[in-house]
Scaffold this motif. Structure first.
Motif, PDB file in Angstrom:
ATOM      1  N   GLY A 275       0.819  -1.221   0.000  1.00  0.00           N
ATOM      2  CA  GLY A 275       0.000   0.000   0.000  1.00  0.00           C
ATOM      3  C   GLY A 275       0.844   1.258   0.000  1.00  0.00           C
ATOM      4  O   GLY A 275       0.590   2.187   0.774  1.00  0.00           O
ATOM      5  N   ASN A 280      -5.245   9.334  -0.801  1.00  0.00           N
ATOM      6  CA  ASN A 280      -5.931   9.403   0.491  1.00  0.00           C
ATOM      7  C   ASN A 280      -7.340   8.838   0.403  1.00  0.00           C
ATOM      8  O   ASN A 280      -7.848   8.268   1.370  1.00  0.00           O
ATOM      9  CB  ASN A 280      -5.955  10.838   1.029  1.00  0.00           C
ATOM     10  N   ARG A 283      -6.956   5.209   0.895  1.00  0.00           N
ATOM     11  CA  ARG A 283      -6.665   4.935   2.323  1.00  0.00           C
ATOM     12  C   ARG A 283      -7.953   5.019   3.145  1.00  0.00           C
ATOM     13  O   ARG A 283      -8.214   4.195   4.022  1.00  0.00           O
ATOM     14  CB  ARG A 283      -5.638   5.933   2.861  1.00  0.00           C
ATOM     15  N   ALA A 313      -1.456   7.446   6.591  1.00  0.00           N
ATOM     16  CA  ALA A 313      -2.251   6.339   7.147  1.00  0.00           C
ATOM     17  C   ALA A 313      -2.949   6.806   8.419  1.00  0.00           C
ATOM     18  O   ALA A 313      -4.160   6.615   8.589  1.00  0.00           O
ATOM     19  CB  ALA A 313      -1.355   5.136   7.441  1.00  0.00           C
ATOM     20  N   THR A 316      -5.804   9.348   7.788  1.00  0.00           N
ATOM     21  CA  THR A 316      -7.030   8.816   7.182  1.00  0.00           C
ATOM     22  C   THR A 316      -7.635   7.693   8.024  1.00  0.00           C
ATOM     23  O   THR A 316      -8.684   7.154   7.669  1.00  0.00           O
ATOM     24  CB  THR A 316      -6.740   8.253   5.773  1.00  0.00           C
ATOM     25  N   MET A 318      -6.312   4.762   8.406  1.00  0.00           N
ATOM     26  CA  MET A 318      -6.008   3.451   7.821  1.00  0.00           C
ATOM     27  C   MET A 318      -5.048   2.688   8.742  1.00  0.00           C
ATOM     28  O   MET A 318      -3.974   3.177   9.057  1.00  0.00           O
ATOM     29  CB  MET A 318      -5.366   3.633   6.441  1.00  0.00           C
TER      30      MET A 318
END
Ligand code: GUN
Ligand code: ZN
Length: 438
Positions: A275, A280, A283, A313, A316, A318
């Motif tokens: 990834g 974004n 994500r 990450a 967002t 994630m």
């Protein structure tokens, strides 16, 4: 009550109750640290954890206590993305992803048609993994179902909690690795034999979008829909040549992630390795589904794949995990994974704290794999998977440790300087499975 089969260990203990955050010091309540602690095991499980001075009075006189006061115990490391079948092609020179797959990986994986080879490599891999202090992993076999039978069998003998899957690939590889329609039937047979068998779990394993037809990916999605306790592992957005290829193969999909979404492969038990090249928006979509991305820093450096963006990450939401990705990764050691993550992070202005690193390798990875009610922490009722670290294992580590005044400094020095020599013992399922000095 203590019984004769209990194990008592006196040592410094470190574990995390929750995410310590990104600050220089861990969030209050996240770190559990006992400078002089006692770890009490009953069979395969942890019975009690605490200060030695508080638990010792409740022990019957003459109880045998293993004295590891010069050692540091933490939960066993967890590796969320690794290929056991690639152990023997680690350190193969000079290629980026797609050439590396064709020149080294696929020829090596063809060897796993031979069951004796799969057995030998399963044992060799687990020996290395335990030497490195890793007690659980999510693992790719080859496309041969026998490679997964051999690996599960070897894990069962050592009482390891492990997720494994047979690679699904029905196009764009050598004929000897293509599984065609039998790929899903073989996966179903393996799920029936192994998923939920003791500490073992099955991870449905389409290699990546370029090597599976839409038909095969849809069928993999159907397996997951039928049984929500299954895991899913694949690769996503690792390399720019791969991105171009996926766009060519799936012109109707709006981006790489959409290919997996359309097949029903993105959920809370899904791990997407790498990834790196994500927007974004992608994500955010991964975050919304509760999926995790396995950050594989030594592999990203080795294949020149790019810089994983931890800050994006976090922004967002994630989830990301730490992984070795052997054989593109250069080291099975969790310490080495954190060192590479720190170094890659520095290039992007995102240094990694030792708190984040060791939380990630233990409870963080366990949570992302939905295994945190079993592993990842030193806490009562959890399974007794832990490592005994010799923080002065080498002259250099010893010198460095002498100059550390805080726990944070000691952990950071370990993450940058330690290797398998610092893993004095590795315990899984309440048993010592590896001892350095034997
Ligand atoms: N993408 C598809 N297969 C692989 C693999 O075996 N290793 C890595 N690093 N990336 C992949
Ligand atoms: Zn991989």
């Amino acid at each position: 009550m203590i019984s004769s089969t209990d194990t008592l260990i006196r040592a410094e203990l470190i574990s995390f109750a929750r995410d310590p955050g990104n600050g220089d010091t861990p969030q209050p309540g996240s770190l559990e640290h006992y400078g002089d602690g006692l770890l009490w095991l009953k069979g395969q499980h942890i019975h009690a954890v605490g200060h030695f001075s508080e638990i010792a009075p409740s022990l019957p006189e003459g109880s045998h206590v293993l004295d590891y006061r010069d050692k540091l115990i933490m939960p066993g490391f967890i590796d969320t993305h690794v290929h056991y079948v690639q152990l023997d092609i680690m350190a193969s020179y000079g290629r980026q992803l797609l050439d590396w797959l064709n020149d080294y990986t696929f020829p090596e994986e063809c060897r796993f048609a031979n069951h004796a080879h799969a057995e030998a490599l399963s044992n060799a891999f687990l020996d290395e993994m335990l030497r490195a202090g890793t007690t659980s992993a999510q693992v790719f076999g080859s496309s041969h179902p026998g490679s997964v039978d051999a690996f599960f069998t070897a894990c069962q003998k050592r009482q390891l909690r492990m997720l494994v899957g047979k690679v699904l690939m029905d196009r764009n590889g050598p004929e000897a690795l293509m599984d065609g329609a039998s790929g899903i039937a073989d996966s179903e047979r393996l799920i029936g034999d192994w998923h939920g068998n003791g500490r073992l779990g099955y991870s449905v394993t389409p290699r990546f979008a370029p090597t599976s037809t839409k038909t095969q990916m849809d069928a993999a999605g159907a397996l997951l829909r039928n049984d929500s306790s299954l895991w899913l592992q694949t690769h996503l957005a690792e390399n720019s040549g791969e991105l171009d290829w996926v766009a060519e193969l799936f012109p109707g999909s709006r981006d790489y992630l959409a290919v997996y979404e359309e097949a029903g492969l993105v959920g809370p038990r899904s791990t997407f390795a790498h990834g790196i090249h994500l927007t974004n928006g992608m994500r955010q979509r991964l975050a919304d589904r509760g999926a995790n991305v396995a950050f594989c820093p030594s592999s990203n450096l080795f294949l020149g794949s790019g810089l994983f963006d931890r800050e994006a990450a976090d922004q967002t939401g994630m989830a990301f995990t730490f992984a070795s990705d052997i054989g593109a990764g250069t080291d099975l050691s969790g310490f080495a994974t954190l060192k590479a993550a720190y170094q890659l992070g520095q290039l992007g202005g995102q240094p990694l704290t030792a708190w984040q690193g060791f939380y990630g390798l233990t409870l963080g990875n366990a949570k992302a794999l939905s295994l945190d009610s079993y592993i990842g922490r030193l806490a009562p009722t959890l399974e007794a998977d832990f490592i005994v670290i010799d923080t002065r294992a080498t002259p250099l580590l010893s010198r460095r440790a002498s100059h550390c005044t805080t726990l944070g400094e000691r952990l950071f020095a370990l993450m940058m300087l330690a290797d398998d020599r610092a893993i004095y013992e590795t315990w899984a399922g309440g048993q010592c499975q590896h001892r350095r000095d034997l």
